[in-house]
Design a protein around this motif. Structure first.
Motif, PDB file in Angstrom:
ATOM      1  N   ASP A   9      33.852   7.289  -3.644  1.00  9.61           N
ATOM      2  CA  ASP A   9      34.653   8.096  -4.306  1.00  9.61           C
ATOM      3  C   ASP A   9      34.094   9.711  -4.114  1.00  9.61           C
ATOM      4  OD1 ASP A   9      36.092   9.579  -6.044  1.00  9.61           O
ATOM      5  OD2 ASP A   9      35.317   8.373  -7.962  1.00  9.61           O
ATOM      6  N   PHE A  10      34.921  10.486  -3.360  1.00 10.13           N
ATOM      7  CA  PHE A  10      34.435  11.828  -2.937  1.00 10.13           C
ATOM      8  C   PHE A  10      34.696  12.758  -4.139  1.00 10.13           C
ATOM      9  CE2 PHE A  10      34.998   9.904   1.156  1.00 10.13           C
ATOM     10  CZ  PHE A  10      33.826   9.773   1.811  1.00 10.13           C
ATOM     11  N   SER A  11      35.439  12.362  -5.173  1.00 10.53           N
ATOM     12  CA  SER A  11      35.841  13.166  -6.087  1.00 10.53           C
ATOM     13  C   SER A  11      34.753  13.015  -7.189  1.00 10.53           C
ATOM     14  CB  SER A  11      36.996  12.944  -6.939  1.00 10.53           C
ATOM     15  OG  SER A  11      37.154  11.609  -7.474  1.00 10.53           O
ATOM     16  N   LYS A  12      33.867  12.247  -7.142  1.00  6.29           N
ATOM     17  CA  LYS A  12      33.044  12.220  -8.259  1.00  6.29           C
ATOM     18  C   LYS A  12      31.734  13.322  -7.943  1.00  6.29           C
ATOM     19  CE  LYS A  12      29.443   8.813 -10.007  1.00  6.29           C
ATOM     20  NZ  LYS A  12      29.071   7.161  -9.841  1.00  6.29           N
ATOM     21  N   ARG A  13      31.240  13.778  -8.990  1.00  3.75           N
ATOM     22  CA  ARG A  13      30.265  14.908  -8.929  1.00  3.75           C
ATOM     23  C   ARG A  13      28.744  14.204  -8.505  1.00  3.75           C
ATOM     24  NH1 ARG A  13      26.138  17.555 -11.921  1.00  3.75           N
ATOM     25  NH2 ARG A  13      25.957  15.871 -13.495  1.00  3.75           N
ATOM     26  N   VAL A  14      28.267  15.196  -7.743  1.00  4.28           N
ATOM     27  CA  VAL A  14      26.800  14.695  -7.002  1.00  4.28           C
ATOM     28  C   VAL A  14      25.864  15.209  -8.187  1.00  4.28           C
ATOM     29  CG1 VAL A  14      25.213  14.817  -5.353  1.00  4.28           C
ATOM     30  CG2 VAL A  14      27.497  14.610  -4.746  1.00  4.28           C
ATOM     31  N   ASP A  15      24.964  14.155  -8.426  1.00  6.13           N
ATOM     32  CA  ASP A  15      23.855  14.656  -9.439  1.00  6.13           C
ATOM     33  C   ASP A  15      22.517  14.679  -8.484  1.00  6.13           C
ATOM     34  OD1 ASP A  15      22.141  15.160 -11.370  1.00  6.13           O
ATOM     35  OD2 ASP A  15      22.562  13.458 -12.531  1.00  6.13           O
ATOM     36  N   ARG A  16      22.262  15.740  -8.202  1.00  4.51           N
ATOM     37  CA  ARG A  16      21.075  15.575  -7.158  1.00  4.51           C
ATOM     38  C   ARG A  16      19.839  15.353  -8.051  1.00  4.51           C
ATOM     39  NH1 ARG A  16      21.801  19.702  -2.030  1.00  4.51           N
ATOM     40  NH2 ARG A  16      23.843  19.125  -1.531  1.00  4.51           N
ATOM     41  N   ASP A  17      19.766  15.365  -9.267  1.00  4.48           N
ATOM     42  CA  ASP A  17      18.445  15.165 -10.085  1.00  4.48           C
ATOM     43  C   ASP A  17      18.152  13.334  -9.894  1.00  4.48           C
ATOM     44  OD1 ASP A  17      17.927  17.471 -10.961  1.00  4.48           O
ATOM     45  OD2 ASP A  17      19.121  17.215 -12.912  1.00  4.48           O
ATOM     46  N   ALA A  18      19.216  12.907  -9.508  1.00  2.00           N
ATOM     47  CA  ALA A  18      18.969  11.331  -9.277  1.00  2.00           C
ATOM     48  C   ALA A  18      17.767  11.093  -8.349  1.00  2.00           C
ATOM     49  CB  ALA A  18      20.564  10.795  -8.863  1.00  2.00           C
ATOM     50  N   ILE A  19      17.488  11.781  -7.502  1.00  2.00           N
ATOM     51  CA  ILE A  19      16.233  11.537  -6.412  1.00  2.00           C
ATOM     52  C   ILE A  19      15.061  12.432  -6.936  1.00  2.00           C
ATOM     53  CG2 ILE A  19      17.785  10.823  -4.725  1.00  2.00           C
ATOM     54  CD1 ILE A  19      17.448  13.314  -3.381  1.00  2.00           C
ATOM     55  N   LYS A  20      15.226  13.260  -7.922  1.00  2.00           N
ATOM     56  CA  LYS A  20      14.065  14.209  -8.284  1.00  2.00           C
ATOM     57  C   LYS A  20      12.544  13.363  -8.540  1.00  2.00           C
ATOM     58  CE  LYS A  20      12.645  17.743 -11.869  1.00  2.00           C
ATOM     59  NZ  LYS A  20      12.943  18.516 -12.863  1.00  2.00           N
ATOM     60  N   GLY A  21      11.650  13.567  -7.879  1.00  2.00           N
ATOM     61  CA  GLY A  21      10.401  13.089  -7.967  1.00  2.00           C
ATOM     62  C   GLY A  21      10.358  11.683  -7.100  1.00  2.00           C
ATOM     63  N   ARG A  22      11.422  11.341  -6.359  1.00  2.00           N
ATOM     64  CA  ARG A  22      11.417  10.265  -5.370  1.00  2.00           C
ATOM     65  C   ARG A  22      10.409  10.341  -4.265  1.00  2.00           C
ATOM     66  NH1 ARG A  22      11.789   5.781  -8.240  1.00  2.00           N
ATOM     67  NH2 ARG A  22      13.402   6.032  -9.901  1.00  2.00           N
ATOM     68  N   SER A  23      10.142   9.661  -3.431  1.00  2.00           N
ATOM     69  CA  SER A  23       9.258   9.900  -2.327  1.00  2.00           C
ATOM     70  C   SER A  23      10.072   9.363  -1.001  1.00  2.00           C
ATOM     71  CB  SER A  23       8.112   8.820  -2.086  1.00  2.00           C
ATOM     72  OG  SER A  23       7.617   8.749  -1.008  1.00  2.00           O
TER      73      SER A  23
END
Length: 316
Positions: A9-23
């Motif tokens: 779904d390309f209309s969905k907003r990307v929340d870049r916090d989803a990978i914060k702190g990940r390795s």
């Protein structure tokens, strides 16, 4: 087998916090697409390990990004060497504050030549035996990606915590050459078809692996990087849309940060991106590819020449 998976779904907003702190481990991350992705991932707050053969450039990238306040670590690694790549994975886990590994992006690759050059070399004496061809491009593009995949699955499971609901994520960088016919880059195409086959064989195996897992394939068309600089101007002049690095980084970040996306292949061409529909219902990508080729908005007015690749590149 999944007959039809949910498209992105390309209309969905990307929340870049989803990978914060990940390795995150990125192979070939010192330049080109790899560096563009590494920078975007680091800006999202992840702990990034760049594994690349170019030590000088890799150290420079580490300095640039750490001085900007991001968490980036460089490790010199040869992805065709199991021992070297294993050390890079261990270094990424050690660099992580949680001593984990969450995301691997198998990006390292190089351009490949044609099987015609190897089967019919110029200036070969008619009485001479055919010399053994180099397999360097196959070793980097396919074997190196295979090694990366095996190590990723191993260390994903080894560092998985039952209390962490985050799905370990593997992204394989393929190419539209993994879907189309390309005589003049046939060894590159063979490797990218192999990468695609590897991806298809693991994408819905979360239960078999025993940990939360998802994987995607990124299949760019022509992207303006050092790897394509010898021919990309010819491509653009002929009316084929050429992507910039940021045109590919955007789709990568979309699938990285949306845990609902799983088992999808995205093609980028120019500034457009579309889901390949790489499942039986989508003709394993063929329906989306031919639809896009017929639309000049995607591939450009010169795209029809790509179907006759040999003629296209030999015309001036």
């Amino acid at each position: 087998m999944v007959w039809r998976a949910d498209p992105v779904d390309f209309s969905k907003r990307v929340d870049r916090d989803a990978i914060k702190g990940r390795s995150v481990l990125i192979t070939g991350g010192a330049d080109g697409l790899g560096y563009g992705i590494a920078k975007a991932v680091a800006e999202s707050g992840a702990y990034v390990t760049i594994a690349d053969m170019n030590e000088t450039l890799g150290q420079q990238r580490q300095s640039e990004l750490t001085e900007a306040g991001y968490h980036v670590h460089f490790v010199k690694a040869d992805i065709t060497s199991w021992e070297s790549l294993t050390l890079a994975f261990k270094a990424a886990i050690e660099y992580s504050p949680t001593h984990s590994l969450d995301i691997v992006i198998a990006n390292a690759g190089l351009s490949g030549g044609s099987i015609l050059e190897k089967a019919f070399p110029k200036d070969l004496d008619e009485n001479a035996d055919l010399p053994q061809p180099s397999t360097l491009d196959l070793n980097v593009n396919l074997t190196g990606t295979y090694y990366t995949t095996v190590l990723a699955l191993h260390y994903f499971k080894k560092t998985h915590s039952p209390s962490d609901n985050f799905k370990k994520h593997l992204i394989l960088m393929s190419s539209l050459a993994g879907y189309a016919e390309d005589t003049l880059a046939s060894t590159y195409m063979a490797a990218k078809f192999g990468v695609r086959g590897l991806w298809k064989s693991i994408r819905y195996q979360e239960d078999a692996f025993g940990f939360p897992f998802r994987t995607q394939l990124i299949a760019p068309c022509f992207v303006r990087t050092k790897m394509t600089e010898s021919f990309v101007d010819h491509i653009a002049k002929a009316g084929v849309n050429v992507s910039q690095v940021e045109d590919v980084v955007g789709p990568v970040m979309r699938v990285l940060c949306d845990e609902e996306v799983s088992g999808r292949s995205l093609c980028t061409v120019g500034n457009k991106v579309f889901d390949m529909g790489d499942d039986p219902a989508g003709g394993d990508g063929s329906k989306a590819l031919w639809k896009a080729l017929a639309d000049e908005e995607y591939f450009g007015p010169g795209a029809k020449g790509l179907v006759r690749y040999d003629e296209f590149f030999r015309s001036e």
